[in-house]
Every structure is written in C-alpha cells, then in structure tokens.
Design an enzyme around this catalytic site. Structure first.
Site, mmCIF file in Angstrom:
data_model
loop_
_atom_site.group_PDB
_atom_site.id
_atom_site.type_symbol
_atom_site.label_atom_id
_atom_site.label_comp_id
_atom_site.label_asym_id
_atom_site.label_seq_id
_atom_site.Cartn_x
_atom_site.Cartn_y
_atom_site.Cartn_z
ATOM 1 C CB CYS A 117 -0.945 -0.001 1.190
ATOM 2 S SG CYS A 117 -2.026 -1.435 1.201
ATOM 3 C CG HIS A 259 -3.141 3.234 1.839
ATOM 4 N ND1 HIS A 259 -3.797 2.768 0.718
ATOM 5 C CD2 HIS A 259 -3.183 2.232 2.752
ATOM 6 C CE1 HIS A 259 -4.207 1.530 0.949
ATOM 7 N NE2 HIS A 259 -3.846 1.185 2.177
ATOM 8 C CG ASN A 289 -6.781 -0.861 1.551
ATOM 9 O OD1 ASN A 289 -6.106 -0.633 0.549
ATOM 10 N ND2 ASN A 289 -6.260 -1.209 2.712
HETATM 11 O O1 UT7 Z 1 -3.544 -1.110 3.789
HETATM 12 C C1 UT7 Z 1 -3.366 -1.314 5.164
HETATM 13 C C2 UT7 Z 1 -4.334 -2.404 5.462
HETATM 14 N N1 UT7 Z 1 -4.896 -2.581 6.739
HETATM 15 C C3 UT7 Z 1 -5.444 -1.681 7.561
HETATM 16 O O2 UT7 Z 1 -5.360 -0.496 7.431
HETATM 17 C C4 UT7 Z 1 -6.217 -2.266 8.685
HETATM 18 C C5 UT7 Z 1 -6.186 -1.454 9.949
HETATM 19 N N2 UT7 Z 1 -7.123 -2.029 10.895
HETATM 20 C C6 UT7 Z 1 -8.444 -1.794 10.819
HETATM 21 O O3 UT7 Z 1 -8.886 -1.066 9.939
HETATM 22 C C7 UT7 Z 1 -9.333 -2.427 11.855
HETATM 23 O O4 UT7 Z 1 -8.539 -3.152 12.750
HETATM 24 C C8 UT7 Z 1 -10.426 -3.352 11.234
HETATM 25 C C9 UT7 Z 1 -11.463 -2.517 10.509
HETATM 26 C C10 UT7 Z 1 -9.791 -4.366 10.281
HETATM 27 C C11 UT7 Z 1 -11.139 -4.116 12.351
HETATM 28 O O5 UT7 Z 1 -11.696 -3.207 13.274
HETATM 29 P P1 UT7 Z 1 -11.490 -3.429 14.838
HETATM 30 O O6 UT7 Z 1 -12.223 -2.340 15.505
HETATM 31 O O7 UT7 Z 1 -10.002 -3.539 15.089
HETATM 32 O O8 UT7 Z 1 -12.232 -4.797 15.071
HETATM 33 P P2 UT7 Z 1 -11.689 -6.156 15.730
HETATM 34 O O9 UT7 Z 1 -10.891 -6.940 14.756
HETATM 35 O O10 UT7 Z 1 -11.076 -5.844 17.057
HETATM 36 O O11 UT7 Z 1 -13.046 -6.909 15.994
HETATM 37 C C12 UT7 Z 1 -14.016 -6.415 16.927
HETATM 38 C C13 UT7 Z 1 -15.199 -7.347 16.920
HETATM 39 C C14 UT7 Z 1 -14.827 -8.825 17.049
HETATM 40 O O12 UT7 Z 1 -15.841 -9.437 17.808
HETATM 41 P P3 UT7 Z 1 -15.545 -9.911 19.307
HETATM 42 O O13 UT7 Z 1 -14.381 -10.850 19.201
HETATM 43 O O14 UT7 Z 1 -15.215 -8.645 20.045
HETATM 44 O O15 UT7 Z 1 -16.837 -10.550 19.693
HETATM 45 C C15 UT7 Z 1 -14.867 -9.339 15.656
HETATM 46 O O16 UT7 Z 1 -15.178 -10.714 15.576
HETATM 47 O O17 UT7 Z 1 -15.883 -7.231 15.670
HETATM 48 C C16 UT7 Z 1 -15.984 -8.519 15.067
HETATM 49 N N3 UT7 Z 1 -15.844 -8.350 13.623
HETATM 50 C C17 UT7 Z 1 -16.882 -8.159 12.806
HETATM 51 N N4 UT7 Z 1 -18.201 -8.085 13.018
HETATM 52 C C18 UT7 Z 1 -18.995 -7.869 11.955
HETATM 53 C C19 UT7 Z 1 -14.690 -8.307 12.909
HETATM 54 N N5 UT7 Z 1 -14.966 -8.102 11.608
HETATM 55 C C20 UT7 Z 1 -16.320 -8.005 11.519
HETATM 56 C C21 UT7 Z 1 -17.194 -7.769 10.448
HETATM 57 N N6 UT7 Z 1 -18.516 -7.714 10.710
HETATM 58 N N7 UT7 Z 1 -16.745 -7.604 9.182
#
Ligand code: UT7
Length: 333
Positions: A117, A259, A289
């Site tokens: 990226c 980005h 993205n």
């Molecule tokens: O080009 C660079 C590429 N990457 C990035 O920039 C990624 C940077 N990170 C992020 O953007 C965020 O970490 C994400 C958007 C990927 C995830 O957001 P988060 O607030 O860090 O969520 P999380 O992974 O901590 O998940 C929170 C909860 C979890 O449930 P529990 O375990 O708390 O019950 C996940 O299972 O949300 C759940 N979850 C979802 N629920 C519905 C994770 N993905 C989803 C989803 N839909 N798509």
C-alpha cells in the site's frame, strides 16, 4: 545520455480506472456474517469495485495511463519510463511490459515495483530520482491492484476492506522549480508478519540431491489492530519529517492524501497533525482499500472534480505491508 541534470519534477497529469461492478456492504453480508452498519462505522466503507470478466491488472492500469496521458497532453511514444507499483501482477515476472505494449509506449523501459500500500509513494520518489539525475524526462507512474484475487472471502476481518482499481500520474522534468518538495520513506521487516500475502509451498525431492518447493500464494492475512496502531503512530511522524524536509509548515498543506485504509485512520492522522477534516481526501465509502491504487485514484477524483487546483500543496502518505510507510509532499502542476 544524461541530460538536464538537476531537473525538477512536475506532476502534469493523472488518470484512473475502476472495475465496472460494485459490491456493496449488503452484498458482502451475503458472503460473510457482517452488516453495513458494522463495516461503515468501523471503516467508512460502503462499497468496493471488484474486477470481473475481462478486467485485469493490465487493463485497469492501461486505461488509467491513457487518461493520465490525455490530461497531460503527452504522447505514449514520448514516455521514457513506466513504473507499475503493484502487489497483484497478472504475471509474477511483471505486468509493466504488458502495459507498455498496450499503450504503444515503444521507447519506454517498464518494470514493476512492490511496496504494497506504500507502492505509489515509493514509486513517486523512485521516479523522481530518474528525473532529477536527468536520466529520463517523462515517467508514467501507476499504482494498481486487484486484491480481490487474493482476499480471503471467508474472513470477515479482512474481506470487507479491499477493492480493486488503478491510478496513474505523468511526471515530467521541468526547469521551473521542483514540485516534489520533500519525502521520507521507511521499512520495518520485523513487523512483516502482521500483513501478508505469502507464498506457501511443499517440498518434494526432484533428484537424489535436489529438493524443489512448489505451491502458490495464500490469501491475505492481517492483524488489523496491530496495523491500525502502526498507522496512527507512524504516519503522522513520517508526514512531519517530510514537511520538515520540504521546509513548510502543516498550515501550508492544502490536502492530506493518505492511503485509503480506514476512515478512522484518516481522521486520527488528520487530528494528530492538526489538519481539518475538509482538507482530508477520502473516497473510502465508494472504493474501500485499493492498496497501491488508492492515492492516485483519489488524486484523480479530486483533480477532475476541480477541488485540487494547480499550485495546491498535497501531503501524501502510504503505509502497509512490509511493513512500509512513507510520505511525499508535492504540488499539483
Ligand atoms: O492497507 C493497510 C491495510 N490494513 C489496515 O489499514 C487495517 C487497519 N485495521 C483496521 O482497519 C481495523 O482493525 C479493522 C477494521 C480491520 C477491524 O476493526 P477493529 O475495531 O479492530 O475490530 P476487531 O478486529 O477488534 O473486531 C471487533 C469485533 C470482534 O468481535 P468480538 O471478538 O469482540 O466478539 C470481531 O469478531 O468485531 C468482530 N468483527 C466483525 N463483526 C462484523 C470483525 N470483523 C467483523 C465484520 N462484521 N466484518
């Protein structure tokens, strides 16, 4: 055949291309257990484009280049160098040559550059070195990715983020002042395990003395929270360093062009730098993205809509797998 040593760099045209088909969050929620509400509130994404049918990296990159050349008023035959920043080539030996052929850029040398990226920003700085040394006068820089090929469509933590697209800029040597005002690039391979599109193979004996390992690349894996923390810490720092090298203050920045990874990252970086929301470029909602494509795709959108004007100062920054991160401060035209 060095000429014009010490020439400045000008960004004289841009273009982009996206696949025809959009997949919105409701559509995705039929693929994995998720919802429009969750995706939009955590990322700002509402839909993304997915390459299908005949669309491929070459076709998207070529259309983006044609649009950029047209805006710049530059003939493909006059391009000296084509740099294709991508992590998702049609051919691992490189796709830039196919773009060169499709454009009829017969004089140009063409090669791929991989920095995930950060690819567009790393490519911008690489292209500028060829221009500043006088080696080349006209460079086509492309950021393009078709991440849908390598997305794990069963992993709701990652598949909601990515989309496909391409953007391109035409860079030219100029005697009228260097418009690449400053840059700063970084890598930290110790964190490479937090975002991968890795090869996995199985070893098998070929002869008594030789083993070969064959397989394929595996779908994207990511530690989202680690990447999030890395981005909100490192991106403001690297922009501040690039601004320092450019010898300008943050108040002189007209546009923050990051980005497009997550709206929360864009807002957090803007807040840390003290850049107001109306200067932060975001097309997260429509394209998600798109990896190396996201910066030139958004640039093209903002230029063609007349929001970015000649002379505007743009602070751009890429960040992602590698890990890699970098910033480039440049003026439009
Ligand atoms: O080009 C660079 C590429 N990457 C990035 O920039 C990624 C940077 N990170 C992020 O953007 C965020 O970490 C994400 C958007 C990927 C995830 O957001 P988060 O607030 O860090 O969520 P999380 O992974 O901590 O998940 C929170 C909860 C979890 O449930 P529990 O375990 O708390 O019950 C996940 O299972 O949300 C759940 N979850 C979802 N629920 C519905 C994770 N993905 C989803 C989803 N839909 N798509």
């Amino acid at each position: 055949m060095l000429h014009d040593v010490g020439a400045g760099v000008a960004v004289v045209g841009c273009g982009s291309a996206v696949p025809a088909v959009a997949l919105d969050n409701d559509g995705l929620s039929r693929v994995v257990e998720t919802s429009d509400e969750w995706i939009a509130s955590r990322t700002g994404i509402r839909e993304r484009r997915i390459a299908s049918g005949d669309e491929c990296l070459r076709s998207l990159a070529t259309t983006a280049c044609q649009n950029a050349l047209e805006m710049a008023g530059v003939d493909a035959a006059d391009v000296d160098l084509i740099l294709l920043a991508t992590s998702t080539p049609d051919d691992l030996f490189g796709t830039a040559g196919q773009v060169q052929f499709a454009l009829g850029a017969t004089k140009a040398v063409a090669f791929d550059l991989t920095a995930a990226c950060s690819g567009f920003v790393f490519g911008l700085v690489t292209a500028a070195q060829f221009i500043r040394t006088g080696a080349y006068r006209t460079v086509l820089l492309i950021g393009a990715d078709v991440l849908s090929r390598w997305t794990d469509w069963g992993d709701r933590r990652t598949c909601i983020l990515f989309g496909d697209g391409a953007g391109a800029v035409v860079l030219q040597a100029t005697a009228e002042g260097d418009r690449l005002l400053g840059f700063e690039l970084h890598s930290d391979g110790s964190l490479s395990g937090s975002l991968n599109l890795a090869f996995a193979g199985q070893a098998r004996p070929l002869t008594d003395e030789t083993t070969v390992t064959q397989g394929t690349f595996q779908p994207i894996t990511m530690n989202g929270q680690e990447i999030y923390r890395f981005a909100v810490k490192r991106v403001p720092e690297v922009i501040e360093k690039a601004l320092f090298r450019a010898d300008i203050g943050v108040e002189q920045v007209d546009w923050l062009l990051l980005h497009q990874a997550n709206q929360r990252i864009l807002d957090a970086v803007g807040d840390r730098l003290g850049i107001p929301r109306d200067k932060i470029i975001s097309n997260m909602a429509t394209y998600g993205n798109t990896s190396a494509a996201s910066i030139p795709l958004a640039l093209d959108q903002w230029v063609r809509s007349g929001q970015i004007k000649p002379g505007d100062t743009i602070a751009s920054a890429g960040f992602g797998a590698g890990l890699t991160w970098g910033a480039a401060i440049f003026q439009w035209k």
